[in-house]
Design an enzyme around this catalytic site. Sequence first.
Site, mmCIF file in Angstrom:
data_model
loop_
_atom_site.group_PDB
_atom_site.id
_atom_site.type_symbol
_atom_site.label_atom_id
_atom_site.label_comp_id
_atom_site.label_asym_id
_atom_site.label_seq_id
_atom_site.Cartn_x
_atom_site.Cartn_y
_atom_site.Cartn_z
ATOM 1 C CG ASP A 103 10.058 -1.217 -25.917
ATOM 2 O OD1 ASP A 103 8.988 -1.983 -25.560
ATOM 3 O OD2 ASP A 103 11.007 -1.122 -25.062
HETATM 4 C C1 BGC Z 1 12.585 4.178 -25.754
HETATM 5 C C2 BGC Z 1 12.791 2.823 -26.160
HETATM 6 C C3 BGC Z 1 12.624 1.862 -24.955
HETATM 7 C C4 BGC Z 1 11.518 2.297 -24.042
HETATM 8 C C5 BGC Z 1 11.808 1.201 -22.838
HETATM 9 C C6 BGC Z 1 11.275 4.434 -24.824
HETATM 10 O O1 BGC Z 1 11.145 5.635 -24.650
HETATM 11 O O2 BGC Z 1 12.425 5.022 -26.704
HETATM 12 O O3 BGC Z 1 13.893 2.630 -26.826
HETATM 13 O O4 BGC Z 1 12.715 0.459 -25.348
HETATM 14 O O5 BGC Z 1 11.367 3.726 -23.726
HETATM 15 O O6 BGC Z 1 10.791 1.737 -21.669
HETATM 16 C C1 NOJ Z 2 15.520 -0.395 -25.824
HETATM 17 C C2 NOJ Z 2 14.885 -1.735 -25.201
HETATM 18 O O1 NOJ Z 2 15.599 -1.890 -24.167
HETATM 19 C C3 NOJ Z 2 14.294 -2.688 -26.198
HETATM 20 O O2 NOJ Z 2 13.647 -3.722 -25.143
HETATM 21 C C4 NOJ Z 2 13.641 -2.283 -27.425
HETATM 22 O O3 NOJ Z 2 13.521 -3.470 -28.076
HETATM 23 C C5 NOJ Z 2 14.350 -1.307 -28.119
HETATM 24 N N1 NOJ Z 2 14.641 -0.232 -27.136
HETATM 25 C C6 NOJ Z 2 13.451 -0.815 -29.266
HETATM 26 O O4 NOJ Z 2 12.347 -0.153 -28.856
#
Ligand code: BGC
Ligand code: NOJ
Length: 818
Positions: free
Chosen positions: A483
């Site tokens: 993400d």
């Molecule tokens: C986090 C990710 C997450 C995303 C979801 C980010 O701030 O680092 O792990 O998937 O937010 O909104």
């Molecule tokens: C957590 C999120 O829930 C998931 O959708 C994402 O793939 C991972 N973080 C990596 O960014």
Amino acid sequence: MHGYGHFDDTAREYVILRPDTPLPWLNYLGQDEFFGLCTNTGGGYTFWRDAKLRRLTRYRYNNVPMDLGGRYLYINHNGSIWNPGWKPVQTTLDRYECRHGLGYTRITGAKGGIEVELLFFVPPGENVEIWKTTVRNTTGKPQRLTLFSFVEFCLYEALNDMTNYQRTYSIGEVEVDGSGIYHKTEYRERRDHYTLFGCTRPIDGYDTARDAFVGVHNGLHEPQVVRAGQARNSRAFGWNPIGSHQINLHLAPGASETFAFLLAYIEQGEPKFDQPYVINKTKGRQLLAKYSTPVAVDTAFEALGKVWSNLLGAYQAECPNEHANRMVNIWNQYQCLVTFNLSRTASLFETGIGRGMGFRDSNQDILGFVHMLPERARQRILDLAATQLADGTCFHQYQPLTKKGNAEIGGDFYDDHLWLILSTCAYIKETGDRAILDAPVGYADKPGSRESLLHHLETSIAYTLNHRGPHGLPLIGHADWNDCLNLNCFSKEPNESFQCAGDVDGSVAESVMIAGLFLYAAREMEQLFAWLARPDAAQRMHGHHQEMLHAVETEAWDGQWYLRAFDAESRPVGSAKCDEGKIFIESQGWCVLGGAGRDNGRALQALQSVHEHLFTPNGIILQQPAYSAYHLELGEITSYPPGVKENAGIFCHNNAWIHLALCQTGQGERALEYYLSICPSAKERQIETYRSEPYVYAQMIAGRDASCFGEAKNSWLTGTAAWTFVSVSQGLLGVQPDYEGLLIDPCIPKDWTEYKVTRRFRGVEYKITINNPDGVNRGVKCMTVDGKTVDGNRIPLFETGPVEVEVELGKALVRLPA
Ligand code: BGC
Ligand code: NOJ
């Protein structure tokens, strides 16, 4: 046993013997629609279906001390005030024990010869949290004491509840009826539901107004009523409604008393009122009557145990590694049910008002859950598919209560749609239910449309094919699985959420990770069509796979590993040429799993590079070197300090992809070593560093660039649960559901001489014994099923069982799956 507790595998429990754990250690109550978060001190809250829209009790995140607010029982024993779970009063106890089990938590505290045991659980299929309460006098003298229960009600819509006091402080309403406290805020208008907090025993007083019970200037550790030893029988009128019962006990030497508190969500229907604006309480009274005897409570608790024995019975292993056994047989499957139910909504790190059901998350969660309750997985797949748009992109999240896509976050994460292929194929392999492909789902932006699920899968493939960049690789859109890899967003505004920031138009940034995922998905589709006896379609998918493979091998190989991406200006990301972020984990995992590097040695080389650059004893780091500064062109990934989260943290979720890739390439020793490096059960001996629950996976472990290398964070709601279950149960132990039966293809350390797996598959139990007399890593030499030799490594389908399967691994391979 380490400093805080130990596993009790026979009881399927984790036993905590000190309340001041390094972080609150959480468990979940409830398995169907009614859930509670319950920490080892009783902290947490309860909700029905949706932690945002139907929250029943209040919880303040960010509280000081941490984890305050929950299901509490206060004891006033001759002026000594304490809680069996230690909090909130934090009086030192003579004895404390918390047993987190599957769907229940049992907390026992003792002081001054009084022992109080609280068993919290939700009976299968019901919308009630039961607190079975046993109070024992362990002294030789009669004892008098007073108990006060406590919950603080949430006014249902949790975001409004914590932000809109000018309204919420004026609308709280309750009714008291015998031992039942009825929280009915907004029931007079549009709500048709209320919360019951009742006691199955007669009470000696009650309170429903927080100011009266706690005191305006007091904390939960010093409630005025508990100190005074006398309830005020307060009636909430606005402000903060609570529920508290007073119970006076007089216990003879050695005597005990058992009763229960019930916290229930009740939907009323007509007639809504008994008298004008007075709740029709028939259902609430019936529930209290139903659980009025300890026998009724115990029977419900036994039913819960049976539900779990049955669910876990779908996969049980006896292998030479105790951590693998414990995780696979108990905790990993348990965590898979929790992530299936809650996606990324409610934990100590997810507030329940933020993220809903994630499209990619929930599709992946199905992979670890589908063997337990395939019917529920089926419905989830259809719900998810219904949030896909006609162009193939998806709402990134949806709200569990409404099942509607969350417009604020929107879509344009160009990996999302492909995960639907993985979940659907996993479901069909598990069940053989090809009819799901014809289910009329329709698209979220075409109200009333009825395109089939198969149409959605085709749309997903087409989307990726039609949105490729200059290297023939898939466009990344807002981000892919990672993400935080925001190659199109160029965010300069500190108050902007990276998730919601828009993308520049017409960008050509490409993702090698999506390319690898596409390879995998295309092959899944090819196999599916072959099974459906549609050879032309299978051939078409084969062609797509070949075409993408060509792009990957010609454009995305960096020399020692696969690139991660090309940015908006077509510069490589994750290349030896980069100053930082030279090698990433995700593209190594997915390219290998998708079949890249098979014939040219690159798969092995890529995995060797992972070992040299990314592997640590605490797991595989996401990328190296960490980014030391913010890069506008890379986005959120570079916003994190080095060593945490997506910036060179150990993201446990993607570790499992490498475990699977190691299995696919026959590297059994390494697969086990890597697995143990993130396995929570193996972290007990370093718990002061690790800090999180040793019974469930955490999303992240701090990487070696962080000062807290090895510290876990964001436990419970992570795709790690599903993927590690897949990697251990299907990769390492090698029992793989397939369209026409179970495939056996283990990849184990050479010194494993024998192990067993019991697998329930399409209603039949298969008892599988795997022998490894030649000491190999991989390769089935021969197999007998119910005493008869079968050709190859597939157990054919049986109508009845149990079916006895003997497998011999060895050097002379008969056949491995393509
Ligand atoms: C986090 C990710 C997450 C995303 C979801 C980010 O701030 O680092 O792990 O998937 O937010 O909104
Ligand atoms: C957590 C999120 O829930 C998931 O959708 C994402 O793939 C991972 N973080 C990596 O960014």
